[in-house]
Structures are given as C-alpha cells and as structure tokens.
Design a protein around this motif. Structure first.
Motif, mmCIF file in Angstrom:
data_model
loop_
_atom_site.group_PDB
_atom_site.id
_atom_site.type_symbol
_atom_site.label_atom_id
_atom_site.label_comp_id
_atom_site.label_asym_id
_atom_site.label_seq_id
_atom_site.Cartn_x
_atom_site.Cartn_y
_atom_site.Cartn_z
ATOM 1 N N GLU A 291 2.416 1.754 -3.436
ATOM 2 C CA GLU A 291 1.453 2.295 -4.408
ATOM 3 C C GLU A 291 1.326 3.808 -4.253
ATOM 4 O O GLU A 291 1.152 4.525 -5.247
ATOM 5 C CB GLU A 291 0.091 1.623 -4.237
ATOM 6 C CG GLU A 291 0.068 0.152 -4.642
ATOM 7 C CD GLU A 291 0.228 -0.076 -6.148
ATOM 8 O OE1 GLU A 291 0.234 0.909 -6.913
ATOM 9 O OE2 GLU A 291 0.336 -1.246 -6.547
ATOM 10 N N GLU A 292 1.412 4.305 -3.032
ATOM 11 C CA GLU A 292 1.356 5.748 -2.813
ATOM 12 C C GLU A 292 2.563 6.442 -3.435
ATOM 13 O O GLU A 292 2.434 7.509 -4.056
ATOM 14 C CB GLU A 292 1.296 6.036 -1.316
ATOM 15 C CG GLU A 292 0.005 5.601 -0.645
ATOM 16 C CD GLU A 292 0.051 5.753 0.871
ATOM 17 O OE1 GLU A 292 1.074 6.260 1.382
ATOM 18 O OE2 GLU A 292 -0.920 5.369 1.545
ATOM 19 N N ASP B 19 0.818 -1.204 0.000
ATOM 20 C CA ASP B 19 0.000 0.000 0.000
ATOM 21 C C ASP B 19 0.855 1.259 0.000
ATOM 22 O O ASP B 19 0.548 2.238 -0.706
ATOM 23 C CB ASP B 19 -0.957 -0.004 1.189
ATOM 24 C CG ASP B 19 -0.253 -0.159 2.535
ATOM 25 O OD1 ASP B 19 0.876 -0.691 2.572
ATOM 26 O OD2 ASP B 19 -0.826 0.260 3.558
ATOM 27 N N ARG B 20 1.939 1.233 0.755
ATOM 28 C CA ARG B 20 2.817 2.398 0.796
ATOM 29 C C ARG B 20 3.573 2.560 -0.531
ATOM 30 O O ARG B 20 3.793 3.688 -0.985
ATOM 31 C CB ARG B 20 3.813 2.257 1.951
ATOM 32 C CG ARG B 20 3.176 2.211 3.334
ATOM 33 C CD ARG B 20 2.663 3.570 3.764
ATOM 34 N NE ARG B 20 3.741 4.517 3.973
ATOM 35 C CZ ARG B 20 4.428 4.642 5.107
ATOM 36 N NH1 ARG B 20 4.133 3.866 6.145
ATOM 37 N NH2 ARG B 20 5.393 5.535 5.223
#
Length: 252
Positions: A45-46, A42-43
């Motif tokens: 993807e950011e 998730d990080r």
C-alpha cells in the motif's frame, strides 16, 4: 530511442521492497499501470501510494506467489482489473546462505520456493496474456524480466542452494527466450552484484560474510537495477536485451 509505456500494464513480484519496489516506481514513471504483488499488504500500500501520488495507476495484490493457484490468481487479477498484461518482472527473492552441513533444510526449501517455484508459477500463468499483448500492442512486443544474480553465473562456498536457484533462473530465462523469440515476447535476465536491499537482512551475518569474501564495496542502489529494467522494457521491438550483469565498480 526508448519508448514510453503508456497504455501498458506491468506485474512486478516482490514489489513491497528492494528491486521490486524501485522497478514499480520506474515503470509507473514511464507510463505503465503497475500491479504490485508480494505478501506484505501494508508495504504494498505504501508503494501504491507513491505511484498514485505521482499520477500513476497501481493495483495491490497481497498474496503468496509460492502457491501456484495464488500466482495464477495474481495474474488473473491484474488482467481483470487493469485490462491486459504487457510486462512481467520477477523480482521476488530470498538469500539464506551458510555452511551446507549446518544450514536448515527448510531454508533451502524456502529459497527454492521463492526464487524458483514462485517465478515459474507466475511466468506460466502470465504467458498467454503476454503473448496476446505482443500481438495487439502498438509496440508489438511484450517482456519478461527475471532477476537472477551474479550467483547465477559464479558458484561460491556456502552459497550452494542460492547458486542452484539463480543458475536455474538464468538458464530458464535463456531457454524461454529461444522458445518465444519469434513471437515478439522478449525474455531478459539481470544479474546484480551487491545491492543495498533487504536481501542481506534476511539472515544474520550476511553482510559480514559478504565483506569477508569481497571486502568493503560501495553497493549498488536498487534504482540502478530498476533503471536497467526500464531500459530493457522501453527499448523498441527490434532491440532485445538478453542479459545484463551489473556489479558495483569495486566488487571483484
């Protein structure tokens, strides 16, 4: 004069936060396509979204680089998806300091795995591709930048295993530099002092311990380290920056 990185590919470990994230943005801003490797998808993807919103190219590789097969897979995915590999930045790291007689052995193992084994696994897998890039790149050079620490230069109480891993990174980088200097593959090591990042959030009281040892200092920003990495990898072939030590101005 520095050169841009258009047409090149960089793989950055630890890219989900801290120095790795800042480096990914810095190299993408110089024109490189960036492969982002870390465990937290998730990080990553950011970070990738930030790169793409600025017009860059980013590949997310969510993996555990302390596994040799996974590290090799990250390198192969980078080359398969982005076409080549010109720059490797080993920025993943963990710091779990404390009195040696009280520190759990698994914390020592974790530092060795992330700070040293992961770096070695990725570097080993990347070497053939980096050497190929050094031969066919218009810039006639490829780069490996390893993030060590001032703890890779100076030992301190309660820091034994972190010292051990970072001294090893500094020593290995210099040995690799000597091994590949005639093949246009540059190896560089950066040794930051106190830098504002998640490194000090990984174990309770890390900030307090640092303040007790060094006093209050204005910490470096992760972008300060990324700028140094950018300087190294955008320098022309004739310029090899072997080692950079960066401390906050008021850190002893």
């Amino acid at each position: 004069m520095s050169e841009n990185l258009t047409g090149t590919v960089a793989l950055i470990s630890g890219a989900s936060s801290g120095i790795g994230r800042a480096t990914a943005l810095r190299l993408a801003g110089a024109g490189a396509a960036v492969a982002l490797a870390a465990r937290r998808a998730d990080r990553l993807e950011e970070v990738a979204a930030d790169v793409r919103s600025a017009g860059g190219t980013a590949l997310v590789i969510a993996t555990d680089l302390t596994d040799a097969d996974a590290a090799a897979g990250a390198v192969e995915s980078t080359v398969a998806e982005l076409g080549r590999l010109d720059t490797l930045v080993n920025a993943a790291g963990v710091m779990l300091n404390g009195p040696s007689d009280e520190s759990p052995l698994d914390e020592w193992d974790r530092m060795v795995d992330i700070n040293l084994r992961g770096l070695m696994y990725v570097t080993k897998a990347a070497l053939p591709h980096l050497l190929d890039a050094a031969e066919d790149s218009p810039r006639s050079v490829a780069d490996v930048v390893n993030i060590s620490s001032v703890a890779g230069r100076v030992a301190a109480p309660t820091v034994a295993l972190y010292n051990a891993t970072k001294f090893a990174v500094t020593g290995a980088t210099e040995a690799w530099r000597l091994e590949y200097t005639t093949r246009n593959l540059r190896f560089s090591v950066i040794e930051p002092g106190r830098t504002a990042s998640e490194l000090f959030d990984q174990k309770a009281n890390s900030d307090a311990d640092f303040t007790a040892a060094f006093g209050e200092v204005e910490a470096l920003h992760t972008e300060d380290i990324a700028d140094a990495i950018g300087y190294i990898v955008t320098s022309p072939r004739r310029v090899a920056v072997n080692e950079i030590v960066i401390r906050p101005t008021d850190q002893p």
